[in-house]
Design a protein around this motif. Structure first.
Motif, mmCIF file in Angstrom:
data_model
loop_
_atom_site.group_PDB
_atom_site.id
_atom_site.type_symbol
_atom_site.label_atom_id
_atom_site.label_comp_id
_atom_site.label_asym_id
_atom_site.label_seq_id
_atom_site.Cartn_x
_atom_site.Cartn_y
_atom_site.Cartn_z
ATOM 1 N N ARG A 74 0.832 -1.207 0.000
ATOM 2 C CA ARG A 74 0.000 0.000 0.000
ATOM 3 C C ARG A 74 0.869 1.260 0.000
ATOM 4 O O ARG A 74 1.941 1.282 0.591
ATOM 5 C CB ARG A 74 -0.905 0.033 1.240
ATOM 6 C CG ARG A 74 -1.961 -1.035 1.215
ATOM 7 C CD ARG A 74 -2.758 -1.055 2.492
ATOM 8 N NE ARG A 74 -3.784 -2.096 2.400
ATOM 9 C CZ ARG A 74 -4.985 -1.892 1.844
ATOM 10 N NH1 ARG A 74 -5.314 -0.698 1.406
ATOM 11 N NH2 ARG A 74 -5.851 -2.876 1.758
ATOM 12 N N SER A 75 0.329 2.303 -0.636
ATOM 13 C CA SER A 75 1.051 3.572 -0.621
ATOM 14 C C SER A 75 0.047 4.716 -0.750
ATOM 15 O O SER A 75 -1.116 4.490 -1.102
ATOM 16 C CB SER A 75 2.053 3.635 -1.778
ATOM 17 O OG SER A 75 1.343 3.651 -3.004
ATOM 18 N N GLY A 76 0.520 5.939 -0.433
ATOM 19 C CA GLY A 76 -0.373 7.094 -0.554
ATOM 20 C C GLY A 76 0.380 8.382 -0.345
ATOM 21 O O GLY A 76 1.399 8.429 0.347
ATOM 22 N N PHE A 77 -0.116 9.435 -1.034
ATOM 23 C CA PHE A 77 0.488 10.752 -0.845
ATOM 24 C C PHE A 77 0.186 11.253 0.566
ATOM 25 O O PHE A 77 -0.910 11.043 1.078
ATOM 26 C CB PHE A 77 -0.067 11.741 -1.877
ATOM 27 C CG PHE A 77 0.583 11.598 -3.218
ATOM 28 C CD1 PHE A 77 1.879 12.085 -3.420
ATOM 29 C CD2 PHE A 77 -0.070 10.972 -4.277
ATOM 30 C CE1 PHE A 77 2.488 11.949 -4.653
ATOM 31 C CE2 PHE A 77 0.535 10.841 -5.506
ATOM 32 C CZ PHE A 77 1.814 11.319 -5.717
ATOM 33 N N LEU A 101 -3.876 5.012 2.393
ATOM 34 C CA LEU A 101 -2.885 4.031 1.921
ATOM 35 C C LEU A 101 -3.621 2.964 1.120
ATOM 36 O O LEU A 101 -4.361 2.157 1.673
ATOM 37 C CB LEU A 101 -2.163 3.399 3.118
ATOM 38 C CG LEU A 101 -1.231 4.331 3.902
ATOM 39 C CD1 LEU A 101 -0.682 3.628 5.134
ATOM 40 C CD2 LEU A 101 -0.095 4.844 3.038
ATOM 41 N N LEU A 102 -3.430 3.009 -0.198
ATOM 42 C CA LEU A 102 -4.187 2.103 -1.062
ATOM 43 C C LEU A 102 -3.245 1.187 -1.849
ATOM 44 O O LEU A 102 -2.076 1.524 -2.074
ATOM 45 C CB LEU A 102 -5.033 2.910 -2.063
ATOM 46 C CG LEU A 102 -6.015 3.923 -1.471
ATOM 47 C CD1 LEU A 102 -6.660 4.743 -2.565
ATOM 48 C CD2 LEU A 102 -7.071 3.228 -0.615
ATOM 49 N N THR A 103 -3.773 0.062 -2.295
ATOM 50 C CA THR A 103 -3.013 -0.810 -3.193
ATOM 51 C C THR A 103 -3.156 -0.272 -4.609
ATOM 52 O O THR A 103 -4.030 0.572 -4.877
ATOM 53 C CB THR A 103 -3.552 -2.245 -3.147
ATOM 54 O OG1 THR A 103 -4.917 -2.210 -3.572
ATOM 55 C CG2 THR A 103 -3.474 -2.822 -1.740
ATOM 56 N N GLU A 104 -2.355 -0.783 -5.542
ATOM 57 C CA GLU A 104 -2.428 -0.355 -6.949
ATOM 58 C C GLU A 104 -3.834 -0.544 -7.490
ATOM 59 O O GLU A 104 -4.384 0.324 -8.166
ATOM 60 C CB GLU A 104 -1.425 -1.175 -7.793
ATOM 61 C CG GLU A 104 0.021 -0.765 -7.595
ATOM 62 C CD GLU A 104 0.265 0.693 -7.971
ATOM 63 O OE1 GLU A 104 -0.265 1.159 -9.008
ATOM 64 O OE2 GLU A 104 0.959 1.401 -7.201
ATOM 65 N N GLU A 105 -4.383 -1.723 -7.157
ATOM 66 C CA GLU A 105 -5.713 -2.086 -7.640
ATOM 67 C C GLU A 105 -6.777 -1.078 -7.179
ATOM 68 O O GLU A 105 -7.565 -0.574 -7.964
ATOM 69 C CB GLU A 105 -6.085 -3.462 -7.068
ATOM 70 C CG GLU A 105 -6.600 -4.442 -8.103
ATOM 71 C CD GLU A 105 -6.694 -5.810 -7.451
ATOM 72 O OE1 GLU A 105 -7.826 -6.182 -7.088
ATOM 73 O OE2 GLU A 105 -5.629 -6.450 -7.267
#
Ligand SMILES: Nc1ncnc2c1ncn2[C@@H]1O[C@H](COP(=O)(O)OP(=O)(O)OP(=O)(O)O)[C@@H](O)[C@H]1O
Ligand SMILES: [Mg+2]
Lengths: 232, 425
Positions: B107-110, B150-154
């Motif tokens: 997961r990632s996020g700005f 924090l989201l996954t690519e999908e």
């Protein structure tokens, strides 16, 4: 008590441009002693009321002086005159001049209210006076529920309520029948005798004039001593 | 004459002309009620706007937006701000001139990264919903919505397609370690990656439309980012906190005198208050016209009363009432009309005000239909009647009543006794 010296008054009648001078009093001189009843007679329009109005301070004379208890009334300010009247004069009018919205009791009470007396003192005094003039039973009546004689008694009680030394009366019996007139005259006489009050009574009625110790006749602007018909 | 007797006297007079006095009171009441209600709309608008302003920000916060001479604020200057009397804290947030992305697992996020003085943040009133304040430089504080973003690519694709995704990072982030990747906006430098551990999570923002994905990093990192990424000078946000609302104006002035652009709630309310003072004054002036119209009625009533009672006034004067007393009695009577009218007007105005505040928002809401739902938490006050307005209106209406009773009362004192006694019964 009252000293009137060389009193003159002239009325201006009509519009400014052609106004006419009417001399009403042309040098009137009169002394009234304490405890006296003085009657002033005269034809209609002779200036009797004018003389009384000046004496009472309702109007200012053209010239001459009026001393009441050695005080010069003509020179007083309005406010002083009011206080002076309250302390020295009681008024009895021909048409009674009662307040239509007040009962007999409240009418008599009015001068005491103006004077600022407390309720307690007022109640006692008014009750005593109404009894003296024989009106204790109609104390709650309004003027229009009273006879002329009763109204004049209320007005006399009102004139007496502040214990003034001098009573001024302009035709006090002018609106009353002769029988009622006698009642009122007797009341005046008894007040004069029991309380030593001084009366100046204006009248054109000889019956009234007869209760006076002295009579004067106002004629052509001058006061002349009148002869008494009966002794009191 | 005793005061109680004077009151009895005017009461008795007013009773004698019930209908005329009642209609005059009614007119006075309508004039005064119109004045109060009209002005109350101004007070209501001010209240609504002020509430909005105070609601949307911390009232003791003073923003130092920069220097008037264009220089940037230095560390020494921030230090000096601490010394100003009644300053509770000075927060100094520096945002690196770089895109900041947090990564944990897949997961990632700005995030909105800023280096801050943790101690000052805490003093300024930073509240945590979870965890504790950092105890070492590697520990950070994150915003309430940090995990959610924090989201996954999908998931990110779905969001881009306009679909709803729920969740974000599940479970607690406290104690979790994540990577922070900083990519400079400008320049050739490669992105840098650092690891931080979450110590605490900020409390939920007061407004549900605010999404808080801040990341607060200890300010010992500022020079590190600066150097390794060769960043341009970074944006600095300095906020000064007063210990009490009443000191905000003073601190604001001190900062202004030192040559800063300052922005605080007193500044905003100050210019707003000027506008509303002018508005309220204008409404009161317009409302006073209604009171003046009603005063014509009082003038008429009193003039008639004097004329009708000429003979009685003459008798009063003859038996020893002073002109001053006569004047006072008539002035009291017109004042009484004004006072009774005002009391009734105040009652009516409060009634109308309560009704308007209840009814008008309902009407607005229903006419807005579903769009009105967004206004749910905005409370609108159509009309507010503070005691000051009641006092001002009372002074105006009773004052105007007495002024309009003045001439008739003067006339009463000038009545000639002889003429008055001559009047027929
Ligand atoms: N305000 C006034 N202006 C002009 N003339 C007046 C005024 N008041 C009285 N007069 C005149 O003064 C004269 C005296 O009037 P006054 O009222 O004193 O008479 P009086 O003796 O009382 O008469 P009566 O017996 O009819 O009451 C009258 O000729 C009257 O016309
Ligand atoms: Mg006469």
């Amino acid at each position: 008590m009252i000293e009137i010296q060389n009193l003159r008054h002239t009325f201006a009648i009509g519009k400014k441009e052609h106004e006419r001078k009417v001399p009403v009093l042309k040098g009137v001189t009169l002394d009234v002693q304490k405890g006296e009843i003085v009657a002033i007679l005269g034809k209609s329009g002779s200036g009797k009321s004018t003389l009384l109005h000046i004496l009472a301070g309702f109007m200012t004379p053209e010239s001459g002086s009026v001393l009441v208890n050695t005080k010069e009334t003509a020179k007083m300010k309005e406010e002083e005159k009011a206080d002076f009247r309250l302390a020295n004069f009681g008024f009895i009018f021909q048409n009674f001049q009662l307040m239509p919205g007040l009962t007999a009791f409240e009418n008599v009470e009015l001068p005491l209210k103006i004077k600022g007396e407390t309720v307690k003192k007022r109640q006692a005094k008014v009750r005593a006076l109404l009894e003296k003039v024989g009106l204790q039973d109609v104390a709650d009546h309004y003027p229009n529920e009273l006879s002329g004689g009763q109204q004049q008694r209320v007005s006399i009680a009102r004139a007496l309520v502040t214990d003034p030394p001098i009573l001024l009366a302009d035709e006090p019996t002018g609106s009353l029948d002769s029988e009622t007139e006698q009642d009122i005259l007797m009341l005046i006489q008894s007040l004069n005798q029991s309380l030593g009050l001084t009366f100046v009574i204006i009248t054109h009625d000889d019956e009234v004039a007869n209760v006076a110790h002295r009579q004067y006749r106002l004629h052509d602007g001058e006061l002349v001593k009148g002869e008494k018909r009966h002794a009191i | 004459m005793q005061f109680k007797d004077q009151l009895d006297f005017i009461k008795q007079h007013m009773k004698r002309n019930k209908l005329r006095v009642a209609t005059t009171i009614l007119a006075a009441m309508m004039g005064c009620a119109f004045l109060i209600i009209l002005a109350s709309v101004g007070f209501g608008m001010q209240q609504t706007v002020t509430d909005q302003v105070l609601d949307n920000q911390i009232v003791t916060e003073i923003e130092v937006a920069g220097r008037e001479d264009g220089d940037s604020i230095t560390d020494q200057e921030v230090e000096a701000m601490h010394q100003i009397a009644h300053v509770k804290a000075v927060t100094d947030r520096t945002s690196p001139n770089a895109d900041a992305v947090a990564k944990i697992g897949d997961r990632s996020g700005f995030v909105a990264a800023a280096t801050v003085d943790m101690e000052q943040e805490q003093k300024a009133g930073l509240k945590l919903s979870e965890g504790k304040m950092p105890s070492s430089a590697n520990e950070v504080i994150i915003g309430y919505h940090f995990a959610q973003n924090l989201l996954t690519e999908e998931e990110r694709k779905k969001v881009d397609d306009g679909e709803e995704v729920s969740g974000g990072f599940a479970g607690s982030l406290i104690g979790q370690t994540f990577q922070l990747e900083l990519t400079p906006y400008e320049g050739e430098t490669e992105a840098g990656v650092w690891e931080f551990t979450v110590a605490g999570i900020k409390e939920e923002p007061g407004k549900d439309w605010i999404s808080d994905n801040t990341l607060l990093i200890d300010d010992s990192w500022a020079p590190v980012f600066q150097e390794e990424l060769a960043l341009e000078e970074s944006g600095r946000q300095v906020l000064v906190y007063a210990d009490d609302l009443q000191n905000v104006a003073d601190i604001t002035q001190t900062l202004k005198d030192k040559g800063y652009y300052v922005y605080s709630v007193t500044e905003e309310l100050g210019s707003m208050n000027m506008f509303f003072t002018a508005l309220k004054a204008g409404l009161i002036v317009v409302g006073t016209v209604a009171v003046l119209i009603a005063s014509i009625g009082i003038f008429n009533t009193m003039t008639m009363a004097v004329t009708e009672r000429t003979r009685e006034i003459g008798v009063m004067k003859a038996i020893g009432a002073k002109p001053k007393l006569i004047q006072k009695l008539f002035l009291m009577e017109s004042a009484a009309i004004g006072i009774i009218g005002t009391v009734l007007a105040v009652l009516v105005s409060y009634g109308v005000s309560i009704l308007a505040n209840w009814l008008v928002p309902k009407i607005i809401m229903s006419s807005l239909g579903e769009d009105g739902e967004g206004m749910g938490d905005v409370s609108i006050l159509i009309s507010v009647i503070p005691w000051q307005l009641v006092v001002i209106s009372a002074i105006i209406s009773i004052g105007v009543a007495m002024i309009s009773g003045w001439r008739p009362a003067r006339k009463a004192t000038q009545i000639d006794v002889i003429q008055a006694l001559r009047q027929e019964l």
